[in-house]
Design a protein around this motif. Sequence first.
Motif, PDB file in Angstrom:
ATOM      1  N   UNK A   1       0.743   5.319  70.854  1.00 40.35           N
ATOM      2  CA  UNK A   1       0.919   5.640  69.429  1.00 40.35           C
ATOM      3  C   UNK A   1       0.715   4.426  68.522  1.00 40.35           C
ATOM      4  N   UNK A   2       0.367   3.290  69.102  1.00 37.98           N
ATOM      5  CA  UNK A   2       0.138   2.070  68.337  1.00 37.98           C
ATOM      6  C   UNK A   2      -0.842   2.329  67.196  1.00 37.98           C
ATOM      7  N   UNK A   3      -0.469   1.929  66.000  1.00 41.39           N
ATOM      8  CA  UNK A   3      -1.307   2.116  64.818  1.00 41.39           C
ATOM      9  C   UNK A   3      -1.036   3.405  64.063  1.00 41.39           C
ATOM     10  N   UNK A   4      -0.404   4.397  64.709  1.00 45.18           N
ATOM     11  CA  UNK A   4      -0.043   5.630  64.006  1.00 45.18           C
ATOM     12  C   UNK A   4       1.013   5.344  62.948  1.00 45.18           C
ATOM     13  N   UNK A   5       1.172   6.267  62.022  1.00 45.31           N
ATOM     14  CA  UNK A   5       2.195   6.106  60.991  1.00 45.31           C
ATOM     15  C   UNK A   5       3.224   7.222  61.086  1.00 45.31           C
ATOM     16  N   UNK A   6       4.461   6.856  60.810  1.00 40.58           N
ATOM     17  CA  UNK A   6       5.566   7.803  60.716  1.00 40.58           C
ATOM     18  C   UNK A   6       6.174   7.600  59.335  1.00 40.58           C
ATOM     19  N   UNK A   7       6.060   8.612  58.483  1.00 33.06           N
ATOM     20  CA  UNK A   7       6.524   8.519  57.086  1.00 33.06           C
ATOM     21  C   UNK A   7       6.041   7.221  56.422  1.00 33.06           C
ATOM     22  N   UNK A   8       4.794   6.924  56.568  1.00 30.51           N
ATOM     23  CA  UNK A   8       4.145   5.752  55.947  1.00 30.51           C
ATOM     24  C   UNK A   8       4.479   4.413  56.594  1.00 30.51           C
ATOM     25  N   UNK A   9       5.193   4.408  57.724  1.00 27.81           N
ATOM     26  CA  UNK A   9       5.490   3.153  58.421  1.00 27.81           C
ATOM     27  C   UNK A   9       4.732   3.126  59.739  1.00 27.81           C
ATOM     28  N   UNK A  10       4.098   2.006  60.010  1.00 26.84           N
ATOM     29  CA  UNK A  10       3.185   1.872  61.142  1.00 26.84           C
ATOM     30  C   UNK A  10       3.926   1.579  62.447  1.00 26.84           C
ATOM     31  N   UNK A  11       3.428   2.164  63.533  1.00 23.46           N
ATOM     32  CA  UNK A  11       3.880   1.813  64.877  1.00 23.46           C
ATOM     33  C   UNK A  11       3.210   0.486  65.213  1.00 23.46           C
TER      34      UNK A  11
END
Length: 192
Positions: free
Chosen positions: A37-47
């Motif tokens: 999931x590296x680089x994905x975003x969760x509520x606008x915050x990056x992994x």
Amino acid sequence: MEEIILIGGGGHCKSVIDVLEQEGRFKIAGIIDKPELLGNKILNYKVIGSDDDLKKLAKQYKNAIVTVGQTVSSDIRVKLFTLAKEAGFVFPTIISPRAYVSKYANINEGTVVMHDTLINAAALVGKNCIINSKAIIEHDATIEDNCHISTGTIINGTVQVGQGSFIGSSATTKEAIIIKKNSFVKAGSIIK
């Protein structure tokens, strides 16, 4: 404003993000999750990394909080908390500005107190706990380390909840009882 790393990117993470944004003490630097999931975003915050990156990230960031929820077992939360502590992270206590925590209560490191929660005088909450929305922790209650007290749960006076326990949503305890270590209590239960 100090930065903080969130360890775990699931549903509970989203709720903690909301509390952190409203609390306003920390800037969220990123989220630790699965390597894929590296680089994905969760509520606008990056992994920004995985568990394997904790030692490296501890050189750049001081604060962390475990944002993995808990159901049957606290093992994953305990493992992540321990790994991050060993890496050198500091675990602040996070309290929603919409919660009421008595000045006579004691809330330990790494615990998150969610919205609309009430924690009364002389209550003790251990480290790395989740006290979820609208929970009530009455006077003199003790919640030991690594517990999850779910939404709408009522822990009455002088109750002791053993470490690693999960108390389901809207459960209610009788006063002055002991809940054993690593207990799992179903939602809506009345604990006598």
